[in-house]
Motif scaffolding. Structure first.
Motif, mmCIF file in Angstrom:
data_model
loop_
_atom_site.group_PDB
_atom_site.id
_atom_site.type_symbol
_atom_site.label_atom_id
_atom_site.label_comp_id
_atom_site.label_asym_id
_atom_site.label_seq_id
_atom_site.Cartn_x
_atom_site.Cartn_y
_atom_site.Cartn_z
ATOM 1 N N LEU A 1 0.625 -1.219 0.028
ATOM 2 C CA LEU A 1 0.274 -0.132 0.131
ATOM 3 C C LEU A 1 0.982 1.349 -0.326
ATOM 4 C CD1 LEU A 1 -2.790 -1.082 2.377
ATOM 5 C CD2 LEU A 1 -2.911 -1.007 0.104
ATOM 6 N N ARG A 2 1.892 1.215 0.870
ATOM 7 C CA ARG A 2 2.686 2.519 1.147
ATOM 8 C C ARG A 2 3.480 2.555 -0.302
ATOM 9 N NH1 ARG A 2 4.947 2.379 7.039
ATOM 10 N NH2 ARG A 2 3.005 2.752 8.277
ATOM 11 N N SER A 3 4.063 1.410 -0.848
ATOM 12 C CA SER A 3 4.933 1.471 -2.075
ATOM 13 C C SER A 3 4.345 1.710 -3.252
ATOM 14 C CB SER A 3 5.746 0.096 -2.161
ATOM 15 O OG SER A 3 5.039 -0.938 -2.282
ATOM 16 N N ARG A 4 2.726 1.459 -3.216
ATOM 17 C CA ARG A 4 1.941 1.247 -4.409
ATOM 18 C C ARG A 4 2.384 0.492 -5.654
ATOM 19 N NH1 ARG A 4 0.745 7.884 -5.113
ATOM 20 N NH2 ARG A 4 -0.330 8.167 -2.926
ATOM 21 N N CYS A 5 2.868 -0.473 -5.023
ATOM 22 C CA CYS A 5 3.465 -1.656 -6.095
ATOM 23 C C CYS A 5 2.254 -2.581 -6.552
ATOM 24 C CB CYS A 5 4.261 -2.393 -5.662
ATOM 25 S SG CYS A 5 5.170 -3.870 -6.488
ATOM 26 N N PRO A 6 1.962 -2.604 -7.989
ATOM 27 C CA PRO A 6 0.933 -3.465 -8.507
ATOM 28 C C PRO A 6 1.175 -4.943 -8.143
ATOM 29 C CG PRO A 6 2.436 -2.829 -10.357
ATOM 30 C CD PRO A 6 3.032 -2.206 -9.034
#
Length: 272
Positions: free
Chosen positions: A252-257
């Protein structure tokens, strides 16, 4: 005998009772001693002869060559005596007066200054190297102001300066003959040195050679809330490097798919 006691100088009051000497000073030529006693009197002892005009009353005991029993108020201590030269001297008493004397006319003072509080039997006065002034320190009671150093001209006999010192009494004072610096000690344990930057050399100037450091342009006044963290001190904040590693691990924090699974893996998973 060399180095042994050779004479005894006695002081007595009007009744002939022994009276303690409270202040003494050698004449500059070393030929006489000026003594102030507890009864307010001044005595000059000749140390070269046999005890003055009257000689020695007893073997080894000297009578005063000159005596002034009314030099200061009766019953008041003579706190300090100083020589200006071989003929002129000064005395300080707990009666609040300072007097300048010529021993050639010892019955009347050359000048008298009064109103100088001296609550302790150890008041001070001294002369500068050129003997042009006389410096006198005053006493003060607790919470009643500050003590003062007062200066008079020995030529015109007029007051030339007055300096406030500390909230304690001035006890000793020494005007150094070569450094031309006046050192003043107070009853609170402090020492004050007075000097002229143009006429004084060495002494206290050696430790006061560096100029006072200038204040920086930016200064914290306390009006804003500033949090100061010292290096290597425990801190509640998380280390930045550790915080970045935790952020990368959090999707969530890194916004990684999300990572898609491979087809072969999906087919093997769909078989019964």
């Amino acid at each position: 005998a060399v180095g042994g006691q050779t004479r005894v100088l006695l002081t007595s009051d009007r009744r002939g009772t022994r009276c303690a000497a409270t202040a003494i000073a050698w004449r500059p030529d070393g030929g006489a001693v000026l003594s102030g006693a507890r009864d307010g009197s001044l005595r000059l002892f000749d140390t070269r002869g046999g005890g003055g005009h009257g000689g020695s009353s007893k073997a080894g005991r000297a009578d005063a060559e000159l005596l002034n029993r009314d030099a200061h108020a009766e019953g008041e201590d003579v706190a300090c005596v100083r020589w200006r030269d071989e003929h002129v001297c000064a005395s300080r008493s707990t009666d609040g007066t300072v007097k300048l004397w010529d021993v050639r006319r010892f019955d009347t003072p050359l000048a008298t200054w009064d109103g100088l509080a001296c609550q302790l039997p150890m008041g001070c006065l001294d002369f500068p190297p050129d003997h042009s002034l006389i410096a006198v320190g005053t006493s003060v009671r607790r919470n009643e102001g500050k003590s003062k150093m007062c200066f008079w001209s020995t030529r015109t006999l007029e007051r030339v300066a007055e300096l406030e010192m500390t909230e304690s009494s001035i006890v000793p004072a020494l005007w150094h003959p070569t450094l031309n610096q006046l050192m003043v000690g107070c009853t609170d344990g402090s020492v004050v040195v007075l000097y002229d930057t143009e006429e004084s050399e060495r002494g206290v100037l050696l430790c006061n050679a560096r100029a006072t450091p200038k204040a920086h342009g930016l200064a914290y006044t306390g009006s804003a809330a500033i949090r100061v963290i010292t290096p290597h001190a425990p801190s509640e904040e998380v280390d930045p490097c550790k915080k970045r590693r935790l952020d990368r691990a959090d999707p969530l924090r890194s916004r990684c798919p999300e990572h898609l699974q491979r087809p072969s893996t999906m087919a093997r998973t769909a078989r019964p």
